[in-house]
Design a protein around this motif. Sequence first.
Motif, PDB file in Angstrom:
ATOM      1  N   LEU A  63       0.250  -1.192   0.074  1.00  0.00           N
ATOM      2  CA  LEU A  63       0.171   0.520  -0.116  1.00  0.00           C
ATOM      3  C   LEU A  63       0.862   1.506  -0.234  1.00  0.00           C
ATOM      4  O   LEU A  63       0.161   2.868  -0.162  1.00  0.00           O
ATOM      5  N   ASP A  64       2.030   0.813   0.098  1.00  0.00           N
ATOM      6  CA  ASP A  64       2.812   2.484   0.624  1.00  0.00           C
ATOM      7  C   ASP A  64       3.369   2.654  -1.298  1.00  0.00           C
ATOM      8  O   ASP A  64       4.180   3.690  -0.928  1.00  0.00           O
ATOM      9  N   LEU A  77       4.715  10.498  -5.212  1.00  0.00           N
ATOM     10  CA  LEU A  77       3.534  10.527  -3.140  1.00  0.00           C
ATOM     11  C   LEU A  77       4.796   9.536  -2.766  1.00  0.00           C
ATOM     12  O   LEU A  77       3.879  10.037  -1.554  1.00  0.00           O
ATOM     13  N   ALA A  78       4.438   8.433  -3.237  1.00  0.00           N
ATOM     14  CA  ALA A  78       5.144   7.562  -3.192  1.00  0.00           C
ATOM     15  C   ALA A  78       6.568   7.319  -2.690  1.00  0.00           C
ATOM     16  O   ALA A  78       6.880   6.504  -1.306  1.00  0.00           O
ATOM     17  N   ALA A 100      12.485   7.586   0.305  1.00  0.00           N
ATOM     18  CA  ALA A 100      13.820   7.770  -0.662  1.00  0.00           C
ATOM     19  C   ALA A 100      14.273   9.103  -1.017  1.00  0.00           C
ATOM     20  O   ALA A 100      14.987   9.513  -1.594  1.00  0.00           O
ATOM     21  N   ARG A 101      13.505  10.532  -0.684  1.00  0.00           N
ATOM     22  CA  ARG A 101      14.489  11.766  -1.018  1.00  0.00           C
ATOM     23  C   ARG A 101      15.360  12.107  -0.134  1.00  0.00           C
ATOM     24  O   ARG A 101      15.479  11.341   1.117  1.00  0.00           O
ATOM     25  N   PRO A 123      13.428   3.006  -0.915  1.00  0.00           N
ATOM     26  CA  PRO A 123      13.691   2.493   0.624  1.00  0.00           C
ATOM     27  C   PRO A 123      11.587   3.669   0.594  1.00  0.00           C
ATOM     28  O   PRO A 123      11.601   4.314   0.212  1.00  0.00           O
ATOM     29  N   GLY A 124      11.007   2.671   1.518  1.00  0.00           N
ATOM     30  CA  GLY A 124       9.450   3.280   1.722  1.00  0.00           C
ATOM     31  C   GLY A 124      10.034   3.300   3.269  1.00  0.00           C
ATOM     32  O   GLY A 124      10.597   2.749   3.938  1.00  0.00           O
ATOM     33  N   PRO A 125       8.763   4.192   4.012  1.00  0.00           N
ATOM     34  CA  PRO A 125       8.223   3.415   5.339  1.00  0.00           C
ATOM     35  C   PRO A 125       7.970   2.879   5.760  1.00  0.00           C
ATOM     36  O   PRO A 125       8.595   1.705   5.626  1.00  0.00           O
TER      37      PRO A 125
END
Length: 390
Positions: free
Chosen positions: A14-15, A247-248, A252-253, A370-372
Amino acid sequence: MTRIPIPDGSLYGLDNLPYGVFAPDGGEPRVGVRVADSVVDLAAVLGDDVFSRPSLNAFMEQGHERWVEVREHIIDAVSDDLPDGAVHALDTVTLHLPFEVADYVDFYASEHHASNLGRLFRPDAEPLMPNWKHLPVGYHGRAGTVVPSGTGIVRPSGQRKAPDEAAPTYGPCRRLDIEAEVGFVVGTGSPLGAPVGVDDFAERVFGVVLVNDWSARDVQAWEYVPLGPFLGKSFATSVSPWVVPLLALEAARVPTPLQDPEPLPYLREKNPWGLDLDLVVEWNGQVVSRPPYREMYWSPAQMLAHMTVNGASSRTGDLFASGTVSGPEKDQRGAFIELTWGGKEPVEVGGEPRTFLEDGDTVTISATAPGPGGARLGLGAVTGRVLPAR
């Protein structure tokens, strides 16, 4: 009703929720979202005709607020039961080019790549040209030859002249190469005469794809002076089928590398749009390189700002790519001309020494981010197989 199972560690949970265009068996192309190993038909779930079309363009041009709203609706919908006819197994659908490409621009944003090619082509001079650290160097490509992943790549023909040849000859490319890149898809355009500022990047750019900028190095070497790439690049550019929404990618920023000298005011970012993406390049199924996008000198926000600073318009569906992604180590080089040092240092592929691409070779570029909460997100893959010259 169907509830999509999302395994722990899935790259498409879902991320992420990347958008694509798919055709179910016997059906017409339409917009979907990937969830784990399933594709969700958004027209069926959200009841909006904009998703029954064969490209993302109509949705993208609705703008940033709409992108945020739809993402929230998708998360709510796929967290619950869905109509059976709205969920398709990934391996049963055909994936298409996800957006109609309006214009295509390719940049040259990796200092490592530019320095390596400078050392190869100009061994007795400074690796970087004097302008390189003052602006994102780029060229206009050919939108009509941007093709979806899986499309066969016909070996191009053209003029080429090796250093030991007295005159050019015409024939199939002898030094066919790849460039592992990251592409950015413009969602809402800008009018003629109105530059896009670096701070407007996230409002304008819808998402990210992977790009293979196929390159005929012998054709390119003969033609590029004085106006740059032309036939050596324009025969094919492959893109991945999934557009990962910007938005996802907040997790990763990262900052860009130190930019010295400081860029001119229109290129200065208070919060730079570097991205921590890990690319993988496979040659006939064998991993030969792992280019790190976080090493890229120029950010995509700076690329878009420079692309429009002269008043050039941008349009929904514009694609601009980063140029070859390369890192400081040999196994991080994103083009075979670098990896084999112009063919002088072959790499072993399938037990054989190889330099440039042969007919029948397949190249796949994939990436994660990388995600949350320590999760990883998948950017899909872009694949192409080399076909004989015609």
